[in-house]
Design a protein around this motif. Structure first.
Motif, PDB file in Angstrom:
ATOM      1  N   GLY A 109       0.931  -1.224   0.084  1.00 38.02           N
ATOM      2  CA  GLY A 109      -0.002  -0.085  -0.056  1.00 38.02           C
ATOM      3  C   GLY A 109       0.954   1.322   0.151  1.00 38.02           C
ATOM      4  N   THR A 110       1.971   1.304   0.750  1.00 40.89           N
ATOM      5  CA  THR A 110       2.891   2.369   0.610  1.00 40.89           C
ATOM      6  C   THR A 110       3.441   2.663  -0.759  1.00 40.89           C
ATOM      7  OG1 THR A 110       3.810   1.728   3.012  1.00 40.89           O
ATOM      8  CG2 THR A 110       5.151   3.183   1.713  1.00 40.89           C
ATOM      9  N   LYS A 170      -5.141  -6.300   6.645  1.00 39.66           N
ATOM     10  CA  LYS A 170      -6.135  -5.751   5.928  1.00 39.66           C
ATOM     11  C   LYS A 170      -7.490  -6.594   5.602  1.00 39.66           C
ATOM     12  CE  LYS A 170      -3.784  -2.193   6.498  1.00 39.66           C
ATOM     13  NZ  LYS A 170      -3.284  -0.907   5.685  1.00 39.66           N
ATOM     14  N   ALA A 222      -6.573   2.093   1.732  1.00 41.42           N
ATOM     15  CA  ALA A 222      -5.912   0.653   2.238  1.00 41.42           C
ATOM     16  C   ALA A 222      -6.859   0.144   3.122  1.00 41.42           C
ATOM     17  CB  ALA A 222      -4.628   1.299   3.001  1.00 41.42           C
ATOM     18  N   GLN A 223      -7.629   0.599   3.963  1.00 48.73           N
ATOM     19  CA  GLN A 223      -8.554   0.055   4.604  1.00 48.73           C
ATOM     20  C   GLN A 223     -10.087  -0.181   4.324  1.00 48.73           C
ATOM     21  OE1 GLN A 223      -8.337   2.527   8.424  1.00 48.73           O
ATOM     22  NE2 GLN A 223      -6.130   2.278   8.535  1.00 48.73           N
ATOM     23  N   ASP A 243      -6.788   7.420  -0.286  1.00 48.91           N
ATOM     24  CA  ASP A 243      -6.080   6.306   0.524  1.00 48.91           C
ATOM     25  C   ASP A 243      -7.075   5.130   1.099  1.00 48.91           C
ATOM     26  OD1 ASP A 243      -4.668   4.313   2.209  1.00 48.91           O
ATOM     27  OD2 ASP A 243      -3.425   5.958   3.154  1.00 48.91           O
ATOM     28  N   SER A 293      -4.289  -1.376  -0.079  1.00 46.38           N
ATOM     29  CA  SER A 293      -3.162  -2.367   0.739  1.00 46.38           C
ATOM     30  C   SER A 293      -3.681  -3.759   0.688  1.00 46.38           C
ATOM     31  CB  SER A 293      -2.789  -1.782   1.863  1.00 46.38           C
ATOM     32  OG  SER A 293      -1.931  -2.587   2.664  1.00 46.38           O
TER      33      SER A 293
HETATM   34  C1  LIG Z   1      -1.741  -0.212   5.812  1.00 47.72           C
HETATM   35  C2  LIG Z   1      -2.233   1.048   5.399  1.00 47.72           C
HETATM   36  C3  LIG Z   1      -1.130   1.799   4.502  1.00 47.72           C
HETATM   37  C4  LIG Z   1       0.012   1.184   4.198  1.00 47.72           C
HETATM   38  O1  LIG Z   1      -0.207  -0.115   3.356  1.00 47.72           O
HETATM   39  P1  LIG Z   1       0.908  -1.257   3.377  1.00 47.72           P
HETATM   40  O2  LIG Z   1       0.585  -2.224   2.565  1.00 47.72           O
HETATM   41  O3  LIG Z   1       1.094  -1.471   4.863  1.00 47.72           O
HETATM   42  O4  LIG Z   1       2.390  -0.319   2.854  1.00 47.72           O
HETATM   43  C5  LIG Z   1      -1.442   3.345   4.128  1.00 47.72           C
HETATM   44  N1  LIG Z   1      -2.421   3.718   4.454  1.00 47.72           N
HETATM   45  C6  LIG Z   1      -3.504   3.246   5.429  1.00 47.72           C
HETATM   46  C7  LIG Z   1      -4.498   4.128   6.084  1.00 47.72           C
HETATM   47  C8  LIG Z   1      -3.136   1.969   6.084  1.00 47.72           C
HETATM   48  O5  LIG Z   1      -4.045   1.635   6.838  1.00 47.72           O
END
Ligand SMILES: *Cc1c(COP(=O)(O)O)cnc(C)c1O
Length: 387
Positions: free
Chosen positions: A63-64, A192, A164-165, A162, A187
């Motif tokens: 996700g990064t 997740k 990711a969640q 973002d 991510s």
């Molecule tokens: C987990 C997360 C990331 C980063 O994802 P990774 O796969 O761990 O690099 C970025 N933003 C949010 C809000 C996250 O919860």
């Protein structure tokens, strides 16, 4: 009461039910000898483009990486400014900083804990080199469409999301998060809602030229002719992770629905218990943050707010009863030591700081049982009844 344990996460248990299919998928990759990118990654990208209703989906290392790719595709570079909510995982702020840009922190809305659009627009107007704004779909609850539109129109810069969640969440118009947004970062970190057995991420977009650029950037910037017209890095996705994610993706909607059902049940039980907490002032009760109105969300976290400096004692009480909890996040991004040179002080983002003192995540993973939820709420009620 009999000793129980309610774990915050249950990754191994969830994967055990798919063990056979996962093993077959991993063996398929081992037999192919194609370990990085290739057919599995192409197939996952197609499946996820379909799932998110985006035109293009580009797999990457995490996700990064997805956030860095999205920032680069928005033209963010050294000396630029990027609006970032004060309450998020570190990567939301760390990625612009890694690119030499300056994260400009914005307070959150006290109810949703999403970035406050009016404050973002006001803060953005004072920036000299604003290049992008980041909206975070925190805890799996989608940022309202009106907020996203206000951010984009009011700030006059590209909005990056973002998510990711929040894979699987739908916005208030009923669209999956990739359907209309310019650039969305996802991510597949194991914790997740859709987790790999390691690191993996994804960016979605709708513009063909942007998709091509993202594919080059994730592979050191190499073009089809082998020439590097800009510098990228290794943000490639492993085939084994892609194969594992392809086994799990068909289960994601059911897992997300299980999380939502847990959230609804918690909220109902807390509401029922609140009435029975005679003698305690209502403002001292734990308040659910993820309300049933979050039906379009994916309940990545079920968060209650614990007012009045009682969170640590409550957590200890729950821990004694075998109930694991977590705090996301204990410190505003603007107060992280690595950003000290940006000059933020305690009090600068009051709602973010209040949230960092009050939020508490309860277990909400898909394999939670009704008995688990009952036990967790009983633990909370018991604590507040003691006064
Ligand atoms: C987990 C997360 C990331 C980063 O994802 P990774 O796969 O761990 O690099 C970025 N933003 C949010 C809000 C996250 O919860």
């Amino acid at each position: 009461m009999k000793a129980r344990r309610v774990a915050f996460l249950d990754l191994a248990q969830q994967d055990a039910r798919l063990r056979k299919a996962l093993r077959t998928a991993v063996e398929r990759v081992l037999a192919s000898g194609q370990y990085v990118l290739g057919e599995e990654v192409d197939a996952l990208e197609q499946e996820l483009a379909h799932y998110t209703a985006a035109r293009f989906a580009i797999g990457c290392g995490s996700g990064t990486d997805a956030l860095i790719l999205a920032l680069l595709a928005s033209g963010v570079g050294p000396g630029d400014e990027v609006l970032v909510p004060g309450l998020s995982f570190f990567a939301s702020a760390g990625t612009p900083a890694l690119l030499g840009a300056r994260p400009v922190f914005v307070d959150v809305d006290p109810v949703t804990l999403h970035v406050d659009a009016a404050r973002a627009v006001a803060r953005g107007a004072r920036c000299q080199r604003l290049k992008a704004a980041i909206a975070v779909h925190l805890y799996g609850a989608p940022v309202a469409r009106g907020v996203r539109d206000a951010l984009e129109a009011g700030c006059g810069v590209p909005l990056l999301e973002d998510a990711a969640q929040a894979l699987g969440a739908r916005d208030d118009a009923g669209h999956p998060l990739g359907a209309t947004a310019r650039l969305v970062a996802f991510s597949f970190y194991p914790t997740k809602n859709l987790g790999a057995a390691g690191e993996a991420g994804l960016v979605t977009c709708h513009d063909a030229a942007t998709a091509e650029r993202l594919r080059r950037l994730r592979n050191h910037g190499a073009g089809a002719d082998g020439r590097h017209r800009e510098v990228g890095w290794n943000a490639r996705l492993d085939a084994i992770q892609a194969a594992i994610l392809r086994v799990k993706l068909p289960h994601l909607d059911a897992w997300n629905e299980a999380r939502r059902a847990h959230a609804r049940d918690y909220t109902a039980r807390l509401a029922a218990a609140g009435a029975g907490l005679a003698g305690t002032p209502p403002e001292a009760h734990p308040l659910p943050l993820t309300t049933p109105a979050g039906e379009a969300g994916v309940a990545h976290q079920y968060v209650v707010r614990v007012p009045g400096d009682r969170r640590a004692a409550l957590r200890a009480h729950l821990r004694e009863r075998g109930i694991e909890t977590a705090v996301y996040y204990p410190l505003g991004l603007h107060l992280q030591p690595c950003f000290a040179a940006l000059g933020y002080r305690p009090g600068d983002l009051p709602e973010t700081e209040r949230a960092t003192r009050e939020v508490l995540s309860l277990p909400v993973h898909p394999s939670l049982t009704e008995a688990d939820r009952e036990y967790v709420v009983a633990g909370l009620v018991d604590y507040f009844k003691r006064g």
